[in-house]
Design a protein around this motif. Structure first.
Motif, PDB file in Angstrom:
ATOM      1  N   ASP A 200       0.858  -0.955   0.030  1.00  0.00           N
ATOM      2  CA  ASP A 200       0.118   0.004   0.031  1.00  0.00           C
ATOM      3  C   ASP A 200       0.855   1.261  -0.141  1.00  0.00           C
ATOM      4  N   PHE A 201       1.959   1.267   0.819  1.00  0.00           N
ATOM      5  CA  PHE A 201       2.816   2.443   0.551  1.00  0.00           C
ATOM      6  C   PHE A 201       3.508   2.419  -0.670  1.00  0.00           C
ATOM      7  N   LEU A 202       3.873   1.345  -1.152  1.00  0.00           N
ATOM      8  CA  LEU A 202       4.488   1.756  -2.549  1.00  0.00           C
ATOM      9  C   LEU A 202       3.363   2.051  -3.527  1.00  0.00           C
ATOM     10  N   SER A 203       2.136   1.585  -3.403  1.00  0.00           N
ATOM     11  CA  SER A 203       1.141   2.104  -4.292  1.00  0.00           C
ATOM     12  C   SER A 203       0.920   3.493  -4.080  1.00  0.00           C
ATOM     13  N   TRP A 204       0.963   4.108  -3.251  1.00  0.00           N
ATOM     14  CA  TRP A 204       0.672   5.537  -2.796  1.00  0.00           C
ATOM     15  C   TRP A 204       1.944   6.362  -3.536  1.00  0.00           C
ATOM     16  N   GLN A 205       2.881   5.756  -3.263  1.00  0.00           N
ATOM     17  CA  GLN A 205       4.149   6.296  -4.282  1.00  0.00           C
ATOM     18  C   GLN A 205       4.161   6.392  -5.661  1.00  0.00           C
ATOM     19  N   VAL A 206       3.512   5.360  -6.313  1.00  0.00           N
ATOM     20  CA  VAL A 206       3.213   5.221  -7.590  1.00  0.00           C
ATOM     21  C   VAL A 206       2.157   6.387  -7.839  1.00  0.00           C
ATOM     22  N   MET A 207       1.213   6.472  -7.172  1.00  0.00           N
ATOM     23  CA  MET A 207       0.143   7.337  -7.592  1.00  0.00           C
ATOM     24  C   MET A 207       0.795   8.845  -7.187  1.00  0.00           C
ATOM     25  N   GLN A 208       1.713   9.046  -6.462  1.00  0.00           N
ATOM     26  CA  GLN A 208       2.165  10.260  -6.433  1.00  0.00           C
ATOM     27  C   GLN A 208       3.275  10.736  -7.493  1.00  0.00           C
ATOM     28  N   SER A 209       3.979   9.702  -8.145  1.00  0.00           N
ATOM     29  CA  SER A 209       4.891   9.523  -9.248  1.00  0.00           C
ATOM     30  C   SER A 209       5.979  10.060  -8.500  1.00  0.00           C
ATOM     31  N   SER A 210       6.312   9.457  -7.324  1.00  0.00           N
ATOM     32  CA  SER A 210       7.595   9.911  -6.613  1.00  0.00           C
ATOM     33  C   SER A 210       8.313   8.931  -5.787  1.00  0.00           C
ATOM     34  N   LYS A 211       9.377   8.760  -6.017  1.00  0.00           N
ATOM     35  CA  LYS A 211      10.235   7.717  -5.128  1.00  0.00           C
ATOM     36  C   LYS A 211      10.264   8.132  -3.625  1.00  0.00           C
ATOM     37  N   ALA A 212      10.257   9.457  -3.397  1.00  0.00           N
ATOM     38  CA  ALA A 212      10.492  10.087  -1.934  1.00  0.00           C
ATOM     39  C   ALA A 212       8.827  10.580  -1.424  1.00  0.00           C
ATOM     40  N   PRO A 213       8.581  10.041  -0.144  1.00  0.00           N
ATOM     41  CA  PRO A 213       7.319  10.421   0.345  1.00  0.00           C
ATOM     42  C   PRO A 213       7.017  12.018   0.367  1.00  0.00           C
ATOM     43  N   SER A 214       5.979  12.525   0.391  1.00  0.00           N
ATOM     44  CA  SER A 214       5.729  13.883   0.611  1.00  0.00           C
ATOM     45  C   SER A 214       5.272  14.100   1.985  1.00  0.00           C
ATOM     46  N   CYS A 215       5.250  13.219   3.012  1.00  0.00           N
ATOM     47  CA  CYS A 215       5.444  13.621   4.284  1.00  0.00           C
ATOM     48  C   CYS A 215       5.897  12.031   5.036  1.00  0.00           C
ATOM     49  N   ASP A 216       6.022  12.174   6.489  1.00  0.00           N
ATOM     50  CA  ASP A 216       6.847  10.950   7.077  1.00  0.00           C
ATOM     51  C   ASP A 216       5.648   9.755   6.835  1.00  0.00           C
ATOM     52  N   VAL A 217       6.027   8.699   7.009  1.00  0.00           N
ATOM     53  CA  VAL A 217       5.580   7.400   6.747  1.00  0.00           C
ATOM     54  C   VAL A 217       5.770   6.405   7.799  1.00  0.00           C
ATOM     55  N   VAL A 218       4.880   5.835   8.321  1.00  0.00           N
ATOM     56  CA  VAL A 218       4.958   4.663   9.063  1.00  0.00           C
ATOM     57  C   VAL A 218       4.386   3.420   8.483  1.00  0.00           C
ATOM     58  N   VAL A 219       4.783   2.252   8.358  1.00  0.00           N
ATOM     59  CA  VAL A 219       4.367   1.141   7.589  1.00  0.00           C
ATOM     60  C   VAL A 219       4.092   0.182   8.816  1.00  0.00           C
ATOM     61  N   LEU A 220       2.953  -0.108   9.301  1.00  0.00           N
ATOM     62  CA  LEU A 220       2.735  -0.906  10.501  1.00  0.00           C
ATOM     63  C   LEU A 220       3.240  -2.572  10.315  1.00  0.00           C
ATOM     64  N   ASN A 221       3.037  -3.028   8.967  1.00  0.00           N
ATOM     65  CA  ASN A 221       3.604  -4.340   8.605  1.00  0.00           C
ATOM     66  C   ASN A 221       2.495  -5.300   9.388  1.00  0.00           C
ATOM     67  N   SER A 222       1.775  -4.918  10.058  1.00  0.00           N
ATOM     68  CA  SER A 222       0.427  -5.648  10.563  1.00  0.00           C
ATOM     69  C   SER A 222      -0.233  -4.514  11.678  1.00  0.00           C
ATOM     70  N   VAL A 223      -1.538  -4.538  11.748  1.00  0.00           N
ATOM     71  CA  VAL A 223      -2.249  -3.680  12.548  1.00  0.00           C
ATOM     72  C   VAL A 223      -1.816  -4.093  14.174  1.00  0.00           C
ATOM     73  N   ASN A 224      -1.651  -5.222  14.409  1.00  0.00           N
ATOM     74  CA  ASN A 224      -1.203  -5.591  15.421  1.00  0.00           C
ATOM     75  C   ASN A 224       0.228  -4.700  16.044  1.00  0.00           C
ATOM     76  N   ASN A 225       0.921  -4.036  15.176  1.00  0.00           N
ATOM     77  CA  ASN A 225       1.990  -3.380  15.625  1.00  0.00           C
ATOM     78  C   ASN A 225       1.564  -1.973  15.976  1.00  0.00           C
TER      79      ASN A 225
END
Length: 298
Positions: A200-225
């Motif tokens: 989902d994070f990589l998909s967001w980057q594709v939709m922004q057409s950018s390699k670097a995020p426009s803001c900070d990012v946290v990928v939970l890797n599981s909602v349990n985290n």
């Protein structure tokens, strides 16, 4: 410590006995598991093992016989013993491992098995290579190697995914990324985007057409985290939640709202409407492809 016994007859002799068709490149063969126009199975004569780049699998000579002949291990051993009158001299003792799996190799994504997987999910290879690795895991219970896309987390482990639908982690933890596209626990913007999984994070980057995020990012890797991300999330003034359209995603969103205590928290799931997550939305959307060229930053 208990040991297991393995027949280690030279793999080139085994490949010949199995009737594997040689490819043009040295030690490359056409896989016996499927029809293919380009040889994808490689044998390593020194280590006496094989790796099928088309499926991401690999292992011992016995495993090769089992897959090629569609038989069990006993039948594979019977086949191997016929190749040498003195097969007992090829028996090696392998210590029984204390763990069930082990990371054998971590390298840049290169095998066709994974590049096609990324292509099918509309993730450009250059973007995937920036944030992910090709991780080969050995399963001791099955005595097989498996190749996955691995996304590293803050704890040094990997969230794993493969075309078979397999998902796992070598060590549970979150991944935090700053606006330079670097893993960092130090906030670099006032806002944070929250994702459940790395696709989902990589998909967001594709939709922004950018390699670097426009803001900070946290990928939970599981909602349990989610709790592990508390201090990082609350260090920001605003949170944008790109979570799954299911009960677990809704519960996680409410958890973020509770953490932020009145700060702005946006539920972005309406963006991908009836789709379960952002990557499913990307796959269904026109105008995006794995051939897209992304800019270094917005």
């Amino acid at each position: 410590m208990f040991t297991q016994r393995e027949l280690n007859i030279p793999i080139d002799k085994v490949a010949e006995a199995l009737g594997l068709r040689a490819g043009r490149a040295k030690d490359m063969f056409f896989s016996p598991m499927r029809d293919e126009s380009v040889a994808s199975l490689h044998i390593d004569r020194t280590k006496n093992v094989w790796h099928d780049f088309g499926s991401g699998m690999g292992g011992t000579v016995a495993q090769l016989v089992m897959l090629a002949r569609r038989c069990d291990k006993k039948s594979a051993y019977d086949f191997l013993r016929l190749l040498d009158p003195d097969a007992s001299k090829h028996i090696i003792e392998i210590p029984k491992p204390e763990k069930t799996t082990e990371i054998k190799t971590v390298r840049p994504i290169q095998c066709y098995y994974l590049t096609k997987y990324l292509h099918d999910r509309k993730i450009p290879l250059e973007l995937a290579r920036q944030y992910c690795k090709e991780v080969i895991i050995h399963s001791y219970s099955k005595d097989m190697n498996y190749t996955h896309v691995g996304f590293q987390n803050n704890g040094g482990g990997f969230a794993l995914s493969s075309p078979t639908g397999y998902k796992s982690t070598t060590k549970a933890d979150i991944t935090t990324i700053n606006t330079m596209g670097e893993c960092s626990m130090e906030p670099s913007s006032k806002s944070v985007a929250i994702f459940e999984g790395f696709f989902d994070f990589l998909s967001w980057q594709v939709m922004q057409s950018s390699k670097a995020p426009s803001c900070d990012v946290v990928v939970l890797n599981s909602v349990n985290n989610l709790e592990k991300a508390r201090s990082y999330i609350t260090a920001h003034d605003k949170a944008n939640c790109f979570l799954d359209n299911d009960a677990a995603g809704e519960k996680c969103y409410q958890g973020v709202r509770d953490m932020m205590k009145g700060k702005e928290v946006l539920d972005m799931s309406d963006l991908y409407g009836p789709h379960k997550d952002l990557n499913e939305f990307l796959q269904a959307s026109r105008g995006y492809s794995s051939q897209m060229k992304l800019t270094p930053s917005l």
